[in-house]
Design an enzyme around this catalytic site. Structure first.
Site, PDB file in Angstrom:
ATOM      1  N   ARG A 287      51.432  63.687  14.382  1.00  0.00           N
ATOM      2  CA  ARG A 287      52.479  64.154  15.469  1.00  0.00           C
ATOM      3  C   ARG A 287      52.296  63.298  16.687  1.00  0.00           C
ATOM      4  O   ARG A 287      51.585  63.538  17.507  1.00  0.00           O
ATOM      5  CB  ARG A 287      52.443  65.637  15.865  1.00  0.00           C
ATOM      6  CG  ARG A 287      53.174  66.154  17.016  1.00  0.00           C
ATOM      7  CD  ARG A 287      53.134  67.592  17.272  1.00  0.00           C
ATOM      8  NE  ARG A 287      51.806  68.044  17.377  1.00  0.00           N
ATOM      9  CZ  ARG A 287      51.126  68.117  18.691  1.00  0.00           C
ATOM     10  NH1 ARG A 287      51.477  67.635  19.419  1.00  0.00           N
ATOM     11  NH2 ARG A 287      49.811  68.726  18.634  1.00  0.00           N
ATOM     12  N   HIS A 291      53.514  69.090  20.901  1.00  0.00           N
ATOM     13  CA  HIS A 291      53.691  70.109  19.934  1.00  0.00           C
ATOM     14  C   HIS A 291      55.465  70.476  19.927  1.00  0.00           C
ATOM     15  O   HIS A 291      56.052  70.521  19.180  1.00  0.00           O
ATOM     16  CB  HIS A 291      52.933  71.173  20.291  1.00  0.00           C
ATOM     17  CG  HIS A 291      53.236  72.214  19.202  1.00  0.00           C
ATOM     18  ND1 HIS A 291      53.153  72.501  17.840  1.00  0.00           N
ATOM     19  CD2 HIS A 291      53.645  73.509  19.637  1.00  0.00           C
ATOM     20  CE1 HIS A 291      53.252  73.622  17.323  1.00  0.00           C
ATOM     21  NE2 HIS A 291      53.809  74.358  18.370  1.00  0.00           N
ATOM     22  N   TYR A 300      44.636  67.071  25.707  1.00  0.00           N
ATOM     23  CA  TYR A 300      43.484  67.236  24.558  1.00  0.00           C
ATOM     24  C   TYR A 300      43.350  66.271  23.624  1.00  0.00           C
ATOM     25  O   TYR A 300      42.451  66.635  22.792  1.00  0.00           O
ATOM     26  CB  TYR A 300      44.030  68.686  23.956  1.00  0.00           C
ATOM     27  CG  TYR A 300      45.402  68.639  23.206  1.00  0.00           C
ATOM     28  CD1 TYR A 300      45.626  68.068  22.150  1.00  0.00           C
ATOM     29  CD2 TYR A 300      46.447  69.247  23.995  1.00  0.00           C
ATOM     30  CE1 TYR A 300      47.100  68.147  21.523  1.00  0.00           C
ATOM     31  CE2 TYR A 300      47.689  69.337  23.341  1.00  0.00           C
ATOM     32  CZ  TYR A 300      47.932  68.731  22.323  1.00  0.00           C
ATOM     33  OH  TYR A 300      49.221  68.794  21.719  1.00  0.00           O
TER      34      TYR A 300
END
Length: 394
Positions: A287, A291, A300
């Protein structure tokens, strides 16, 4: 507006001034060899460099026209996705879940379907919706809050988007069990992500599909991150190997290789139609975006990780192959760029012209024959709307 990843074209520079001892180098080599040996087999037909390779169990023979069609699908899907992201940033959509980087997994698997097959998506399968003929602007109605889905699932054999993680796999399994009882030879394709693989619903669907030999293919897009949780926090074994514990086969495919995704999914669907039961396909991809638009991936994960995956860009690798093999010329790419621009303009115009829905309509089809509690809630909501100065507000 470019439709390809520009970072994928960057050359990798080797750091200067770094010295390594012979023993350290040998140790590192041994570790790398061991890691390579322990890596599960990955079905790949098109390398990141755009080179066509063969696989003993999965292969596919496509015409130049079919290859150009797959490329067109991925380019237009990426453009639509980019436009939707921009619309959300401009306040036109409440939320958007981007598929950036997962185009090959979705287009490859989506084009493996027959018209009579049925799809149960999550909320990110924009490329599969494209393959099933769903109007892209209908996808945006839900994220704009003007409809409850936007399309008739039976018109395209494409179920409504499912927000609840993993529940669609149970729906898919039940539908597939019904197909088997009806004696039909169609199949079902259920999508979910690596994070959803930890959900009870997914594992329950594995149990039922295996026991009842349901004609369903579970297509897991392992994009490495379940929001901010890496795959290492989800499993200690490759996801595709989980299928063996339930009694059916699993296979891991290069999720950035549209040819491999097409070949593997087609084989799994044909297996299901022959009455041989379910298959788990793990599309190993990434990805590249957040998200959803409410997420900040920079908190992160490292830029270097994304850059490494951008070098495996699914669109760039197919374009390289088309060019090297003479399957597409400059005119083709120019026409596609123009079509991409037209699609973006169309999406913007349609979204901004979407009418504000009747606020009371959400009560109309909750129950087919009405319900006392719904009637009470409708009255309360109507009174709430009337409490504003001038009555109902927009």
């Amino acid at each position: 507006m470019t439709v390809e990843s520009t970072a994928a074209r960057k050359t990798t520079r080797r750091s200067s001034g770094t010295k390594r001892t012979a023993s350290a180098s040998t140790s590192t080599t041994k570790k790398a060899t061991a890691a390579t040996a322990s890596e599960p087999e990955l079905v790949q037909l098109l390398t990141p460099e755009g080179k066509r390779v063969q696989h003993p169990d999965y292969d596919i023979d496509l015409s130049a026209e079919e290859l150009r069609g797959l490329y067109r699908d991925m380019v237009l899907t990426r453009r639509f996705d980019a436009e939707a992201t921009a619309l959300q940033r401009q306040g036109e959509l409440g939320l958007w879940a981007s598929l950036l980087g997962q185009e090959a997994a979705q287009i490859g698997s989506g084009r493996a379907l027959r018209d009579d097959d049925y799809v149960f998506p999550t909320y990110r399968e924009h490329g599969v919706a494209w393959c099933r003929g769903v109007d892209p602007t209908n996808l945006l109605g839900m994220f704009r809050g003007v409809n409850n889905g936007g399309w008739d699932p039976n018109s395209n054999n494409f179920h409504l988007y499912t927000i609840v993680l993993g529940s669609q796999t149970l729906h898919a399994t039940g539908y597939a069990m019904g197909i088997a009882k009806d004696g039909a030879d169609s199949a079902v394709l259920a999508y979910f992500g690596d994070g959803a693989s930890s959900q009870g619903d997914v594992n329950e669907s594995f149990v039922f599909s295996a026991v009842y030999n349901a004609p369903v293919v579970f297509f897991c897009q392992n994009n490495q991150w379940a929001i901010s949780e890496p795959i290492e926090k989800q499993t200690r074994v490759p996801l595709y190997q989980r299928a063996a514990g339930f009694g059916f086969p699993g296979v891991r495919v290069d999720g950035n290789d549209v040819l491999a995704c097409l070949a593997v999914t087609r084989a799994a669907l044909e297996r299901a139609r022959r009455g041989e039961g379910p298959t788990l396909v793990e599309a190993f991809t990434y990805r590249m975006a957040a998200h959803t638009t409410s997420d900040d991936p920079t908190r992160y994960r490292r830029d270097a990780e994304r850059e490494a995956w951008e070098a495996k860009d699914p669109i760039l690798r197919l374009k390289t192959y088309l060019e090297n093999e003479g399957h597409a010329d400059a005119a083709f790419f120019e026409e596609l760029e123009a079509e991409s621009e037209a699609l973006g303009k169309h999406v913007r115009e349609v979204v901004r012209a979407m009418p504000v829905p009747d606020h009371m309509a959400m009560f109309d089809h909750t129950y087919a024959d009405g319900h006392a509690l719904v009637d009470e809630e409708r009255a309360q909501f109507a009174a709430y709307q009337e409490s504003f100065e001038g009555g109902e507000t927009e």
